[in-house]
Design a protein around this motif. Structure first.
Motif, PDB file in Angstrom:
ATOM      1  N   VAL A   1       0.851  -1.194   0.000  1.00  0.00           N
ATOM      2  CA  VAL A   1       0.000   0.000   0.000  1.00  0.00           C
ATOM      3  C   VAL A   1       0.882   1.238   0.000  1.00  0.00           C
ATOM      4  O   VAL A   1       1.889   1.297   0.700  1.00  0.00           O
ATOM      5  CB  VAL A   1      -0.918  -0.006   1.245  1.00  0.00           C
ATOM      6  N   GLU A   2       0.482   2.212  -0.787  1.00  0.00           N
ATOM      7  CA  GLU A   2       1.232   3.466  -0.870  1.00  0.00           C
ATOM      8  C   GLU A   2       0.368   4.617  -0.386  1.00  0.00           C
ATOM      9  O   GLU A   2      -0.838   4.645  -0.641  1.00  0.00           O
ATOM     10  CB  GLU A   2       1.634   3.750  -2.318  1.00  0.00           C
TER      11      GLU A   2
ATOM     12  N   TRP B   1      -8.761   8.229   1.780  1.00  0.00           N
ATOM     13  CA  TRP B   1      -8.487   6.866   1.330  1.00  0.00           C
ATOM     14  C   TRP B   1      -7.017   6.563   1.560  1.00  0.00           C
ATOM     15  O   TRP B   1      -6.155   7.333   1.191  1.00  0.00           O
ATOM     16  CB  TRP B   1      -8.815   6.720  -0.157  1.00  0.00           C
ATOM     17  N   ASN B   2      -6.758   5.414   2.171  1.00  0.00           N
ATOM     18  CA  ASN B   2      -5.384   4.998   2.418  1.00  0.00           C
ATOM     19  C   ASN B   2      -4.792   4.233   1.246  1.00  0.00           C
ATOM     20  O   ASN B   2      -3.584   4.067   1.158  1.00  0.00           O
ATOM     21  CB  ASN B   2      -5.308   4.125   3.679  1.00  0.00           C
ATOM     22  N   ASP B   3      -5.663   3.759   0.357  1.00  0.00           N
ATOM     23  CA  ASP B   3      -5.199   2.901  -0.728  1.00  0.00           C
ATOM     24  C   ASP B   3      -6.045   3.172  -1.967  1.00  0.00           C
ATOM     25  O   ASP B   3      -7.274   3.260  -1.876  1.00  0.00           O
ATOM     26  CB  ASP B   3      -5.336   1.438  -0.294  1.00  0.00           C
TER      27      ASP B   3
ATOM     28  N   ASN C   1      -6.766   1.199  -4.289  1.00  0.00           N
ATOM     29  CA  ASN C   1      -7.673   0.085  -4.539  1.00  0.00           C
ATOM     30  C   ASN C   1      -8.991   0.255  -3.786  1.00  0.00           C
ATOM     31  O   ASN C   1     -10.051  -0.096  -4.313  1.00  0.00           O
ATOM     32  CB  ASN C   1      -7.018  -1.246  -4.163  1.00  0.00           C
ATOM     33  N   ASP C   2      -8.932   0.777  -2.565  1.00  0.00           N
ATOM     34  CA  ASP C   2     -10.162   1.008  -1.800  1.00  0.00           C
ATOM     35  C   ASP C   2     -11.034   2.053  -2.485  1.00  0.00           C
ATOM     36  O   ASP C   2     -12.255   1.909  -2.562  1.00  0.00           O
ATOM     37  CB  ASP C   2      -9.828   1.447  -0.373  1.00  0.00           C
TER      38      ASP C   2
END
Length: 171
Positions: free
Chosen positions: A4-5, A144-146, A148-149
């Motif tokens: 995760v970035e 949002w942390n990611d 993809n989420d």
């Protein structure tokens, strides 16, 4: 690859320069893969005139055999792209600045048709283009942390738009 970035998501109004940036990278990819039988297309929101987007140019490249990385991957890495995703049927390389994502699939992969379906429909349907943009703007009010989420949160709206696109094709 790489986990995760941290990311900062923001939408930009449509920028006519996005088409030119796509063409620059299309040439770069074509030059790097001159010996390979490939197809290259601009996909994603930056490929839809009038649609606000994250300023990331998404490109899809189809290759004869996705598992034959020796036919394309080293050449793209030499051309300055970095490998970010290696998963069955899909590779993703991107620029170090993360402003261009190149999705690689095997020719005939249904995912490519799904990208085209959404892009082409949004290009021609102002109402669905507005629905999609409102959805993206609403989602960006949440941290949002990611990536993809964030992408997953748009899934229901994208599926509904694609279903309308399919219904329109059947008419």
């Amino acid at each position: 690859m790489g986990g995760v970035e941290a990311l900062e998501l923001e939408l930009h109004d449509y920028d006519e320069r996005w088409a030119g940036r796509y063409l620059d990278h299309r040439r770069r990819i074509r030059d790097a893969l001159a010996a390979a039988d490939i197809e290259i297309e601009h996909i994603g929101s930056t490929a839809v005139p009038g649609l606000a987007a994250k300023p990331i140019i998404d490109i899809v490249v189809t290759v004869a055999d996705i598992t034959a990385e020796e036919d394309y991957l080293d050449a793209l890495l030499t051309a300055g792209y970095e490998l970010r995703v290696r998963e069955p049927g899909h590779r993703l390389v991107r620029t170090p600045a993360r402003d261009v994502h190149v999705h690689l699939y095997e020719r005939g992969d249904p995912a490519v048709d799904e990208y085209r379906l959404l892009r082409d429909h949004l290009r021609s349907d102002a109402a669905d283009r507005a629905v999609y943009e409102r959805t993206k703007r609403a989602l960006l009010s949440t941290p949002w942390n990611d990536m993809n989420d964030y992408a997953d949160a748009k899934t229901d709206v994208i599926l509904a738009i694609k279903e309308r696109a399919r219904a329109r094709r059947r008419q």
